[in-house]
Design a protein around this motif. Structure first.
Motif, short mmCIF file in Angstrom:
data_model
loop_
_atom_site.label_atom_id
_atom_site.label_comp_id
_atom_site.label_asym_id
_atom_site.label_seq_id
_atom_site.Cartn_x
_atom_site.Cartn_y
_atom_site.Cartn_z
N THR A 29 0.85 -1.19 0.00
CA THR A 29 0.00 0.00 0.00
C THR A 29 0.89 1.24 0.00
O THR A 29 2.02 1.22 0.50
N GLU A 30 0.37 2.29 -0.58
CA GLU A 30 0.97 3.62 -0.44
C GLU A 30 -0.02 4.46 0.35
O GLU A 30 -1.23 4.40 0.11
N PHE A 31 0.49 5.22 1.29
CA PHE A 31 -0.38 6.01 2.16
C PHE A 31 0.35 7.24 2.62
O PHE A 31 1.58 7.37 2.46
N MET A 32 -0.38 8.15 3.20
CA MET A 32 0.21 9.36 3.76
C MET A 32 -0.17 9.46 5.22
O MET A 32 -1.27 9.07 5.63
N ARG A 33 0.77 9.95 6.01
CA ARG A 33 0.51 10.17 7.43
C ARG A 33 1.16 11.49 7.79
O ARG A 33 2.28 11.54 8.28
N ARG A 34 0.43 12.56 7.56
CA ARG A 34 1.01 13.88 7.78
C ARG A 34 0.67 14.39 9.18
O ARG A 34 1.53 14.44 10.05
N ARG A 35 -0.56 14.74 9.40
CA ARG A 35 -0.97 15.23 10.72
C ARG A 35 -2.09 14.37 11.29
O ARG A 35 -2.72 14.74 12.28
N THR A 36 -2.34 13.22 10.67
CA THR A 36 -3.49 12.41 11.06
C THR A 36 -3.08 11.28 12.00
O THR A 36 -1.96 10.79 11.96
N LEU A 37 -4.04 10.86 12.82
CA LEU A 37 -3.82 9.71 13.69
C LEU A 37 -3.81 8.42 12.87
O LEU A 37 -3.01 7.52 13.10
N TYR A 38 -4.71 8.36 11.90
CA TYR A 38 -4.83 7.17 11.07
C TYR A 38 -4.19 7.41 9.70
O TYR A 38 -4.29 8.51 9.16
N PRO A 39 -3.54 6.40 9.14
CA PRO A 39 -2.94 6.56 7.81
C PRO A 39 -4.01 6.76 6.75
O PRO A 39 -5.08 6.15 6.81
N GLU A 40 -3.72 7.61 5.77
CA GLU A 40 -4.64 7.87 4.67
C GLU A 40 -4.19 7.05 3.47
O GLU A 40 -3.17 7.35 2.85
N ILE A 41 -4.94 6.01 3.12
CA ILE A 41 -4.55 5.16 2.01
C ILE A 41 -4.63 5.94 0.70
O ILE A 41 -5.53 6.75 0.49
N ALA A 42 -3.65 5.72 -0.16
CA ALA A 42 -3.58 6.44 -1.43
C ALA A 42 -3.48 5.51 -2.63
O ALA A 42 -3.82 5.91 -3.75
N LEU A 43 -3.01 4.27 -2.42
CA LEU A 43 -2.88 3.33 -3.53
C LEU A 43 -2.76 1.93 -2.95
O LEU A 43 -2.18 1.74 -1.89
N LEU A 44 -3.32 0.96 -3.67
CA LEU A 44 -3.24 -0.44 -3.27
C LEU A 44 -2.69 -1.23 -4.44
O LEU A 44 -3.27 -1.22 -5.53
N GLN A 45 -1.54 -1.90 -4.22
CA GLN A 45 -0.88 -2.64 -5.28
C GLN A 45 -1.01 -4.15 -5.03
O GLN A 45 -0.72 -4.60 -3.91
N ILE A 46 -1.36 -4.89 -6.06
CA ILE A 46 -1.52 -6.34 -5.95
C ILE A 46 -0.94 -7.00 -7.20
O ILE A 46 -1.20 -6.56 -8.32
N SER A 83 3.72 -3.88 9.14
CA SER A 83 3.11 -3.26 10.31
C SER A 83 2.18 -2.11 9.95
O SER A 83 1.02 -2.06 10.38
N GLU A 84 2.66 -1.17 9.13
CA GLU A 84 1.83 -0.02 8.77
C GLU A 84 0.76 -0.41 7.76
O GLU A 84 -0.34 0.15 7.77
N ASP A 85 1.07 -1.36 6.87
CA ASP A 85 0.05 -1.83 5.93
C ASP A 85 -1.12 -2.46 6.68
O ASP A 85 -2.28 -2.32 6.28
N ILE A 86 -0.80 -3.18 7.75
CA ILE A 86 -1.85 -3.78 8.59
C ILE A 86 -2.77 -2.69 9.13
O ILE A 86 -4.00 -2.81 9.13
N GLU A 87 -2.17 -1.61 9.60
CA GLU A 87 -2.97 -0.50 10.12
C GLU A 87 -3.81 0.14 9.02
O GLU A 87 -4.97 0.52 9.25
N VAL A 88 -3.24 0.25 7.82
CA VAL A 88 -3.99 0.79 6.68
C VAL A 88 -5.22 -0.06 6.41
O VAL A 88 -6.34 0.45 6.25
N PHE A 89 -5.05 -1.38 6.37
CA PHE A 89 -6.18 -2.27 6.11
C PHE A 89 -7.20 -2.21 7.25
O PHE A 89 -8.41 -2.20 7.01
N GLN A 90 -6.72 -2.18 8.49
CA GLN A 90 -7.65 -2.13 9.62
C GLN A 90 -8.56 -0.91 9.53
O GLN A 90 -9.76 -0.99 9.82
#
Length: 382
Positions: A29-46, A83-90
């Protein structure tokens, strides 16, 4: 490198149908975590070895069929350091793909180092140098550039052949189930939330505070997390951890006195000053018999150093017997988890927390006898 950018429902449905018979999927996954508590998903690669999809989650897509595939127990999902991808999916999908194979942990099991980065793995396994120029890109911008898409596609295109090589070595050692179990534990740890009333004990510097100050810190820590969750703000954008300790010590009675505390930023006072003062008042009003006990650092417990050394030696013996690297069984942090579990928490508090890693599957199966003195009950894993 051939890949498909998926932005339409028909494209997603066709892609899911194309990969639906795969036994193994490489995922990133690609995501952004700027000022947020939760990661903001931006792309999912499979990638299934033939079809490589870059799925745009910012589009109004129905992911039902894809989620069913990623939940399927017969399909192995491969990620690197997830670890962070897991949080993105959750947070985005509401579940974590399983079973999950972490190539970084597989490398560690094979004695090839802790926290091996993806680029280093690809270089050592495939002799390919990855272009890192897009590693700090803004993945939420649209449209994504061709260089961004190629970078994202490479993550899963290279991941699958690395996995194919690693899994042969892992299976030869009989460790495949260990990799799966470690990912399950990681998912469980990511999903677990320390109870509000125990948050203050995790704050650096809490050991310096008297019980009344700790009562204030306890209120501040609970309020900070609740506001962060409500506003989706990173914790330190609500109130810095070090400032919580100083505020608890000084107990300011007004916004002006709060502004005079070294380190406290005007923004923190302007945004949350009244809420912080309310936390202080609640802490000050707590009855004497309800005040938290002082927090003792683990290093200040009598016999800590020798105890940690003894546990480390026992684990080293198990590692020698099994061929599994000692640092895979337990880092210093994981040894401290075990000691803290026994020394710092009572039975009620342990019921609210996850048992330490050394008392969880798969590790406990190996260290059960060596660490028998550290087992409190017959069923500590939760």
């Amino acid at each position: 490198m051939d890949y498909q950018l998926i932005t339409e429902q028909a494209e997603l449905d066709s892609f899911v149908n194309a990969i639906s018979q795969a036994e193994t999927l490489a995922i990133d996954t690609e995501f952004m975590r700027r000022r947020t508590l939760y990661p903001e998903i931006a792309l999912l690669q499979i990638f299934d070895g033939q079809h490589l999809g870059l799925i745009d989650p910012l589009q109004p897509l129905d992911f039902t069929q894809l989620w069913q595939l990623l939940k399927c127990e017969q399909v192995l999902k491969v990620l690197h350091s997830p670890s962070e991808d897991i949080e993105v999916f959750q947070n985005f999908a509401g579940f974590v793909p399983a079973p999950l194979f972490d190539t970084q942990f597989a490398l560690q099991l094979l004695g090839q180092g802790n926290c091996v980065g993806f680029a280093a793995m690809v270089n050592s396994r495939l002799n390919i140098e990855i272009d890192k120029s897009e590693s700090r890109t803004n993945w939420l911008q649209r449209p994504l550039r061709e260089s961004q898409l190629a970078y994202a596609a490479a993550d899963v295109a290279h991941l699958l052949p690395c996995y194919n090589e690693l899994v042969t070595q892992i299976r030869a050692q009989g460790w495949f189930d260990l990799v799966i179990a470690e990912s399950q534990l990681l998912s469980k740890k990511r999903a677990h939330q320390i109870p509000d009333e125990q948050l203050y004990r995790e704050v650096k510097g809490a050991w310096q505070l008297a019980p009344r100050d700790l009562a204030i810190l306890k209120e501040l820590a609970m309020w900070r997390r609740q506001k962060a969750q409500r506003k989706n703000l990173a914790l330190n954008f609500v109130l810095k951890e070090a400032n919580m300790v100083e505020i608890a010590k000084r107990r300011p009675g007004s916004l002006n006195s709060m502004r005079n505390i070294p380190g406290v930023e005007p923004m923190e006072v302007n945004r949350s000053g009244k809420e912080i003062l309310a936390c202080i008042e609640r802490g000050k009003a707590m009855p004497e018999q309800s005040l938290p006990s002082r927090v003792t650092r683990l290093m200040d417990y009598r016999g800590y150093k020798q105890t940690a050394k003894d546990i480390k030696q026992k684990i080293a013996t198990v590692a020698k017997q099994t061929g599994i690297p000692a640092d895979v069984f337990a880092s210093k942090k994981q040894i401290n988890q075990l000691i803290s579990w026994h020394w710092k928490y009572d039975e009620h508090e342990r019921e609210q927390l996850l048992a330490p890693d050394l008392l969880q599957p798969w590790r406990f199966d190996y260290v059960r006898e060596a660490l028998a003195d550290w087992v409190l009950t017959s069923n500590e894993s939760r």
